[in-house]
Design a protein around this motif. Structure first.
Motif, PDB file in Angstrom:
ATOM      1  N   ALA A 172       0.825  -1.205   0.000  1.00 28.93           N
ATOM      2  CA  ALA A 172       0.000   0.000   0.000  1.00 28.93           C
ATOM      3  C   ALA A 172       0.857   1.251   0.000  1.00 28.93           C
ATOM      4  O   ALA A 172       1.956   1.272   0.555  1.00 28.93           O
ATOM      5  N   ILE A 187      -7.843  -0.153  -4.824  1.00 25.85           N
ATOM      6  CA  ILE A 187      -6.791  -1.138  -5.033  1.00 25.85           C
ATOM      7  C   ILE A 187      -6.376  -1.061  -6.490  1.00 25.85           C
ATOM      8  O   ILE A 187      -7.212  -1.198  -7.390  1.00 25.85           O
ATOM      9  N   GLY A 193      -2.773  -1.198  -2.466  1.00 29.25           N
ATOM     10  CA  GLY A 193      -3.781  -0.289  -1.959  1.00 29.25           C
ATOM     11  C   GLY A 193      -3.283   1.147  -2.039  1.00 29.25           C
ATOM     12  O   GLY A 193      -2.097   1.410  -1.863  1.00 29.25           O
ATOM     13  N   LEU A 242      -6.713  -1.034   6.202  1.00 31.04           N
ATOM     14  CA  LEU A 242      -6.600  -1.932   5.060  1.00 31.04           C
ATOM     15  C   LEU A 242      -6.223  -3.326   5.508  1.00 31.04           C
ATOM     16  O   LEU A 242      -5.587  -3.512   6.545  1.00 31.04           O
ATOM     17  N   THR A 251      -3.010  -6.036  -1.072  1.00 28.06           N
ATOM     18  CA  THR A 251      -4.119  -5.444  -0.327  1.00 28.06           C
ATOM     19  C   THR A 251      -5.421  -6.025  -0.846  1.00 28.06           C
ATOM     20  O   THR A 251      -5.664  -6.055  -2.054  1.00 28.06           O
ATOM     21  N   SER A 253      -8.452  -5.101   0.813  1.00 26.32           N
ATOM     22  CA  SER A 253      -9.494  -4.129   1.141  1.00 26.32           C
ATOM     23  C   SER A 253      -8.837  -2.871   1.690  1.00 26.32           C
ATOM     24  O   SER A 253      -7.859  -2.954   2.436  1.00 26.32           O
ATOM     25  N   ILE A 254      -9.356  -1.708   1.319  1.00 31.39           N
ATOM     26  CA  ILE A 254      -8.900  -0.447   1.895  1.00 31.39           C
ATOM     27  C   ILE A 254     -10.092   0.499   2.005  1.00 31.39           C
ATOM     28  O   ILE A 254     -10.858   0.655   1.056  1.00 31.39           O
TER      29      ILE A 254
END
Length: 265
Positions: A172, A187, A193, A242, A251, A253-254
């Motif tokens: 990220a 993403i 991310g 995240l 990543t 999910s953020i």
């Protein structure tokens, strides 16, 4: 692993918001690592002191990152080399700059590298963050694919450029410095991310944390003005959290997060 990242902590109110509300935020989000940018954490809104660093760590912060105001308080020169979880932008001149630009955190048997870099557009002309990041990341990836970067920069284009450049090489890239939380958490195609700016933590009713009157007067009369941190009104915590796959470093999910008026959104 889940990471909570909190944007620039500004002044007394910013530190107090962390101390008073971070436990509640962590209880809701359940991060395994909490990272906070502390480069504006002194009462004057520039730099950090050893006591503030210890207060942030005591409140549950795992890593404190910095930025262009890293050296605004000379006291930092006395303790940064001994502060294991305090990092400054990696691309300050290597031979003459104390401290370090990254640190490693053990997360349930996995390693997370936390990096701090600073942009150059509309800011100091430091060493090239793109080239230096390439070399450092290649070295770190021999140990772990989980790599988080706080990119402290003014220009949104530069923040997105380094994120796209490093897409697939780091987990990220989250921007700091402008104190305004952006609405573009996403993403990238190779699973990095990205968020242009995490926002700030401190006085919610100021202008980037400062008292509005002096800032407005600067626009009206074009004369130098002393900006002072706002110490009254509502407080805010802004950032993002995240999820990173421990095995791939991708990543998954953020999301942005904001704590205001006692509510998490």
């Amino acid at each position: 692993m889940r990471i909570l990242f909190i944007g620039d902590v500004v002044g007394n109110m910013g530190v107090q918001m962390i101390e008073n509300n971070l436990p509640k935020l962590k209880q809701e989000i359940k991060p395994q690592v909490t990272i906070v940018n502390g480069e504006n954490a002194t009462p004057m809104g520039r730099g950090i002191t050893q006591s503030i660093y210890k207060r942030l760590m005591g409140a549950g912060v795992d890593v404190v990152t910095l930025g262009n105001h890293a050296w605004s308080n000379n006291e930092i020169l006395d303790f940064i080399d001994d502060a294991k979880r305090l990092i400054r932008p990696y691309n300050f001149p290597k031979q003459t700059t104390p401290g370090k630009g990254y640190t490693m955190v053990n997360v349930n048997g996995s390693q997370l590298a936390v990096l701090n870099f600073q942009g150059r557009v509309f800011m100091d002309n430091l060493d090239d963050p793109f080239t230096l990041a390439d070399d450092l990341i290649a070295q770190i990836r021999q140990t772990t694919p989980c790599i988080f970067m706080d990119f402290h920069a003014e220009a949104t284009s530069e923040k997105l450029a380094i994120a796209r450049y490093l897409d697939g090489k780091v987990s990220a890239v989250v921007g700091t410095h402008t104190h305004v939380q952006t609405n573009d958490a996403r993403i990238l195609p190779k699973k990095t991310g990205f968020l242009t700016d995490a926002g700030m933590t401190g006085p919610a009713d100021g202008m980037l944390g400062m008292q509005p009157k002096s800032v407005i007067n600067r626009f009206l009369n074009q004369r130098p003005a002393r900006f002072e941190v706002l110490e009254t009104g509502r407080g805010v915590i802004a950032g993002c959290y995240l999820d990173i796959d421990d095995q791939t470093g991708h990543t998954t999910s953020i999301k942005t997060v904001k704590f205001l008026d006692g509510q998490i959104s």
